[in-house]
Design a protein around this motif. Structure first.
Motif, PDB file in Angstrom:
ATOM      1  N   LEU A  28       6.631   2.367  -1.776  1.00 59.40           N
ATOM      2  CA  LEU A  28       6.449   1.883  -0.403  1.00 59.40           C
ATOM      3  C   LEU A  28       5.922   0.452  -0.406  1.00 59.40           C
ATOM      4  N   ARG A  29       5.059   0.176  -1.366  1.00 63.45           N
ATOM      5  CA  ARG A  29       4.542  -1.192  -1.474  1.00 63.45           C
ATOM      6  C   ARG A  29       5.663  -2.171  -1.692  1.00 63.45           C
ATOM      7  N   ARG A  30       6.553  -1.791  -2.556  1.00 62.34           N
ATOM      8  CA  ARG A  30       7.671  -2.699  -2.829  1.00 62.34           C
ATOM      9  C   ARG A  30       8.520  -2.919  -1.595  1.00 62.34           C
ATOM     10  N   GLU A  31       8.484  -1.944  -0.706  1.00 63.02           N
ATOM     11  CA  GLU A  31       9.228  -2.117   0.545  1.00 63.02           C
ATOM     12  C   GLU A  31       8.404  -2.920   1.551  1.00 63.02           C
ATOM     13  N   GLY A  32       7.235  -3.352   1.140  1.00 62.42           N
ATOM     14  CA  GLY A  32       6.450  -4.228   2.001  1.00 62.42           C
ATOM     15  C   GLY A  32       5.367  -3.546   2.808  1.00 62.42           C
ATOM     16  N   LEU A  33       5.140  -2.248   2.612  1.00 62.10           N
ATOM     17  CA  LEU A  33       4.044  -1.609   3.342  1.00 62.10           C
ATOM     18  C   LEU A  33       2.718  -2.051   2.723  1.00 62.10           C
ATOM     19  N   PRO A  34       1.775  -2.452   3.566  1.00 58.81           N
ATOM     20  CA  PRO A  34       0.516  -2.994   3.028  1.00 58.81           C
ATOM     21  C   PRO A  34      -0.420  -1.870   2.609  1.00 58.81           C
ATOM     22  N   LEU A  35      -0.169  -1.271   1.483  1.00 62.58           N
ATOM     23  CA  LEU A  35      -0.970  -0.119   1.097  1.00 62.58           C
ATOM     24  C   LEU A  35      -1.984  -0.473   0.025  1.00 62.58           C
ATOM     25  N   GLY A  36      -3.181   0.009   0.209  1.00 65.19           N
ATOM     26  CA  GLY A  36      -4.229  -0.203  -0.779  1.00 65.19           C
ATOM     27  C   GLY A  36      -4.739   1.136  -1.281  1.00 65.19           C
ATOM     28  N   THR A  37      -5.827   1.044  -1.987  1.00 61.52           N
ATOM     29  CA  THR A  37      -6.403   2.259  -2.561  1.00 61.52           C
ATOM     30  C   THR A  37      -6.867   3.231  -1.485  1.00 61.52           C
ATOM     31  N   ALA A 189       4.359  -4.815  -8.842  1.00 61.20           N
ATOM     32  CA  ALA A 189       4.012  -3.881  -7.775  1.00 61.20           C
ATOM     33  C   ALA A 189       2.918  -2.914  -8.182  1.00 61.20           C
ATOM     34  N   ASP A 190       2.314  -3.123  -9.328  1.00 59.75           N
ATOM     35  CA  ASP A 190       1.396  -2.109  -9.816  1.00 59.75           C
ATOM     36  C   ASP A 190       0.109  -1.969  -9.023  1.00 59.75           C
ATOM     37  N   GLY A 191      -0.376  -3.054  -8.533  1.00 62.49           N
ATOM     38  CA  GLY A 191      -1.519  -3.015  -7.632  1.00 62.49           C
ATOM     39  C   GLY A 191      -2.707  -2.293  -8.241  1.00 62.49           C
ATOM     40  N   GLY A 326       1.619 -18.143   3.279  1.00 65.60           N
ATOM     41  CA  GLY A 326       1.775 -17.088   2.286  1.00 65.60           C
ATOM     42  C   GLY A 326       0.940 -15.864   2.612  1.00 65.60           C
ATOM     43  N   LEU A 327      -0.109 -16.061   3.378  1.00 66.38           N
ATOM     44  CA  LEU A 327      -0.992 -14.942   3.676  1.00 66.38           C
ATOM     45  C   LEU A 327      -0.547 -14.156   4.886  1.00 66.38           C
ATOM     46  N   LYS A 328       0.418 -14.687   5.593  1.00 67.41           N
ATOM     47  CA  LYS A 328       0.833 -14.024   6.830  1.00 67.41           C
ATOM     48  C   LYS A 328       1.598 -12.746   6.560  1.00 67.41           C
ATOM     49  N   GLY A 329       2.333 -12.731   5.468  1.00 61.05           N
ATOM     50  CA  GLY A 329       3.172 -11.572   5.186  1.00 61.05           C
ATOM     51  C   GLY A 329       2.337 -10.308   5.056  1.00 61.05           C
ATOM     52  N   ARG A 330       2.924  -9.190   5.343  1.00 65.84           N
ATOM     53  CA  ARG A 330       2.167  -7.949   5.297  1.00 65.84           C
ATOM     54  C   ARG A 330       2.330  -7.314   3.922  1.00 65.84           C
ATOM     55  N   LYS A 331       2.037  -8.069   2.922  1.00 65.81           N
ATOM     56  CA  LYS A 331       2.224  -7.577   1.553  1.00 65.81           C
ATOM     57  C   LYS A 331       0.924  -6.972   1.060  1.00 65.81           C
ATOM     58  N   ASP A 332       1.041  -6.222   0.068  1.00 65.93           N
ATOM     59  CA  ASP A 332      -0.132  -5.570  -0.496  1.00 65.93           C
ATOM     60  C   ASP A 332      -1.022  -6.609  -1.183  1.00 65.93           C
TER      61      ASP A 332
END
Ligand SMILES: Nc1ncnc2c1ncn2[C@@H]1O[C@H](COP(=O)(O)OP(=O)(O)OP(=O)(O)O)[C@@H](O)[C@H]1O
Ligand SMILES: [Mg+2]
Lengths: 445, 304
Positions: A28-37, A189-191, A326-332
């Motif tokens: 999901l992260r790779r699809e751009g969902l801003p997911l964290g721990t 994408a490992d985060g 660069g910070l605007k994107g909803r990336k993880d």
């Protein structure tokens, strides 16, 4: 090749569920969902409370914990259906996978027979053979051609074999790196993986020099840092005495001022003008001397970014660069981090604060006004100090406030003239340990 | 507050809040994991209602914080009771002997609790409904985020006030702007869509006493079909469905027809432009077609 197919089979639930969720979150992260721990922990907690055999409950539990906007729901749904395949389909797909494996084996055998030297196979790993078979016909031909020519050359002995193997291997390696740099977006994408759930209340961490925090402590330290920088932002932006209109009566202050007149409101106190467009400007020094603090800087920034809408962020060394786009994107988080480092090409240069400040003022005049709080994170080591001081004074006059966070350990402060000179112009706080940063926040800031 | 999922479903039914399985599950999880619930969705799909209904279900107080532009801490958290302070100072003046101190005036006796503080200070866990959070300023949102993280607030004159009980928090948003990632991270997320025809029939029946099966179905179907028209400025909400159904019952009708829809149109389509659109593009004939067409889930045969 399709993404590896996993399933939540009831019997193997315990061992594989966490792993599957981690992989799924990663997709999901790779699809751009801003997911964290946090989301991942919530998801696992939620799954502990539903009937895992019930597919729609399972899905709803993941959805409510992992998807936080309408837009992302479709992505989630698609990925979910793709990843968590019902058991029969799983069966079917694993058959496909089996036949795929068979095919692969054939290819490897084929490769092995093609890459021979004097009638014997080269010592290549299965992986290398597989790489070979994924090359284009032309590339394969040229390798075979090369082997053949060597074989038939003069004075060729079988002890040439290791050399040849090395040549073939390095050629394959070359082809591989070329390929993978073309699909680089797949890599990072490992985060924060499942390992970094550590609690953040570790007292020891607070005392440690930020640069001395061990890799193992990093996740906890990062969490702590982000939390602190959020707090800082809230503190700066928190609106306590401002009313809906400009100059309305501030009863709280009037009351205080007039107590001594026995309740007759003698002196009226007015609320300051409402500052609706408060903004924070973050200036991060990314010169060579600051490199060791870069992790600190970035996590600090990420924490801010989480709560501050009007955050503009510049990196500076001898010039400035606006990082905000660069910070605007909803990336993880991890993505932003990587990108910021990559984007700030000037990482590693020397600092020229004066030039950086004047460039910023010239390019972004709108950002510098009485509603702006500037946070500078820098060790103050700059060339042309005098010009820098002038520029800083100018900036200080035009903005609401400049807060300088200095990651240099306190005992080194007296050694630098720049520290002294700058702290005479703006407020400077030490932040070489997390504990110090915390003090800044709970203290007089 | 220990509820099971099936218990919660039953309670929703009892209080007349009709929702689908995954909605019930999400609410259940939010309660069980003690996380704030952020609800987004089109106007009138029952976001605010969820907060109210939860208070009813949990048999506890509902504390509502309505957000708007310019909302600040003096409205959301606390304010000093200046009138009382003044009185106190004046009374003191007559006593002569004793000098009044600042601590006396800025003590909890003179504190006016606003919703957030009230929710945190309550003796029993309450439902805190933070309605239309997208309308408040980003600065206030950041402040909210901190409150929802720690459930404690600092009052300069008094110190830190920690929650006696963690409230059940429901936040609603109309997507006027995107909320910060941080705030979202704190919450479980629920997107409420317009209900399926069957569900809306259930809602109508639960909320409009005395309505017949047929009228309920036909109303729900026409509304559902109207919502599909992309050109409408404001799609009819559940509230409008209910108003309409009530009016039709009051008019003593037990079925819809093209003319009746056209005559009562202003109850469903609230803007002039949308009414014009209806007259131009659908009209009474269009309604008749919708009513005859059974493909979109409205199975007339199911009604007696
Ligand atoms: N699921 C439901 N079950 C029963 N009644 C409902 C349901 N959803 C909505 N309603 C009815 O619709 C009315 C409108 O709902 P509500 O005010 O909660 O909408 P909202 O989503 O908060 O809209 P807005 O975005 O305009 O604030 C409520 O008064 C309620 O009677
Ligand atoms: Mg509402």
């Amino acid at each position: 090749m399709p993404v590896s197919i996993k399933d939540i089979l009831p019997e193997s639930r315990e061992s594989r569920l966490e792993e599957n969720i981690a992989t799924f979150v990663d997709m999901l992260r790779r699809e751009g969902l801003p997911l964290g721990t946090t989301e991942m922990i919530d998801a696992l907690k939620a799954l502990g409370r539903v009937d895992l055999a019930n597919r729609s409950e399972f899905k709803a539990a993941l959805q409510t914990t992992l998807v936080k906007s309408y837009r992302d729901q479709a992505i989630f749904s698609r990925m979910f259906d793709h990843f968590f395949v019902p058991q029969e389909e799983h069966q079917r797909k694993s058959e496909t996978a089996a036949s795929y494996r068979q095919q692969l084996e054939n290819l490897i055998n084929q490769a092995d027979s093609e890459l021979q030297f004097k009638g014997e196979s080269l010592q290549l790993s299965e992986k290398e053979l597989q790489q070979y078979s994924s090359l284009s016909q032309q590339q394969r031909d040229s390798l075979q051609d090369f082997l053949q020519k060597t074989e038939t050359g003069k004075n060729v002995e079988s002890r040439f074999r290791p050399l040849l193997e090395t040549v073939v291997k390095s050629h394959l390696r070359y082809c591989r790196t070329k390929k993978s740099s073309e699909q680089e977006s797949f890599h990072n994408a490992d985060g924060s993986g499942a390992g970094s759930f550590a609690g953040s209340e570790d007292q020891g961490l607070r005392e440690k020099d930020i640069e001395a925090i061990r890799a193992a402590d990093m996740p906890a330290a990062e969490q702590l840092l982000q939390k602190l920088s959020r707090k800082l932002a809230v503190k700066i932006l928190r609106r306590r005495r401002t009313g809906p209109r400009s100059g309305t009566l501030d009863l709280r202050r009037s009351m205080r001022e007039n107590m001594r007149f026995g309740g007759i409101i003698f002196k009226l106190k007015h609320k300051p003008k409402r500052r609706s467009k408060q903004q924070i400007l973050l200036l991060c020094d990314v010169s060579a001397s600051m490199k060791q603090y870069s992790t600190f800087v970035l996590h600090f920034l990420l924490g801010l970014q989480e709560v501050v809408r009007n955050l503009t962020c510049f990196s500076f060394s001898d010039d400035v660069e606006n990082l905000t786009p660069g910070l605007k994107g909803r990336k993880d988080l991890q993505h932003i981090l990587d990108r910021v480092i990559r984007q700030s090409q000037n990482w590693g240069g020397g600092t020229n604060l004066g030039r950086a400040l004047s460039e910023m003022a010239r390019k972004y005049p709108d950002l510098i006004n009485a509603k702006t709080t500037v946070i500078v994170v820098s060790d103050t080591k700059t060339v042309s100090l005098d010009r820098s001081l002038k520029e800083l004074e100018k900036l200080n006059e035009r903005v609401k406030r400049v807060i300088w966070l200095n990651p240099l350990p306190l005992d080194q402060w007296p050694d630098y003239r720049s520290v002294n000179a700058i702290s005479e112009i703006v407020e400077m706080w030490p932040c070489s340990t997390i504990g110090q940063l915390e003090e800044v926040l709970t203290g007089r800031l | 507050m220990t509820t099971t999922l099936s218990g919660l479903r039953k309670k929703f039914e009892q209080v007349g809040y009709i929702c689908d399985e995954s909605t019930a599950l999400t609410v259940y999880l939010a309660l069980d994991l003690k996380k704030p619930l952020l609800i987004e969705g089109a106007p009138g799909v029952g976001k605010t209602e969820m907060g109210k209904v939860l208070a009813e279900i949990l048999e506890t107080e509902l504390i509502r914080l309505q957000c708007y532009e310019g909302l600040d801490e003096t409205k959301a958290l606390y304010e000093w009771n200046y009138q009382r302070q003044l009185l106190r100072i004046q009374m003191n003046r007559n006593l002569e002997d004793e000098q009044i101190r600042e601590e006396d005036l800025f003590s909890s006796d003179y504190l006016l609790e606003r919703p957030l503080l009230k929710a945190i200070q309550a003796e029993k866990p309450v439902v805190l409904l933070i309605d239309e959070v997208d309308k408040c300023d980003p600065e206030f949102e950041a402040f909210l985020f901190e409150v929802l993280s720690d459930f404690q607030v600092s009052i300069p004159e008094l110190g830190t006030v920690a929650a006696k009980n963690i409230p059940v928090v429901v936040l609603t948003s109309n997507n006027e702007r995107e909320l910060s990632d941080g705030l979202k991270r704190r919450c479980l997320y629920l997107y409420l869509d317009f209900p399926e025809v069957e569900k809306e029939v259930e809602i109508i029946k639960a909320k409009v006493p005395g309505i017949g099966d047929r009228l309920a179905w036909e109303t729900a179907r026409v509304v559902a079909r109207l919502r599909k028209k992309q050109d409408l400025r404001k799609k009819p909400s559940i509230a409008e469905t209910l108003d309409w159904a009530r009016a039709l019952v009051a008019l003593n009708r037990n079925r819809l027809d093209g003319k009746l829809v056209a005559d009562t149109l202003n109850l469903v389509l609230k803007t002039h432009a949308d009414q014009q659109y209806f007259k131009r593009e659908i009209g009474p004939e269009g309604v008749e077609k919708i009513l005859k067409n059974t493909e979109d889930g409205g199975d007339i045969c199911r009604c007696q």
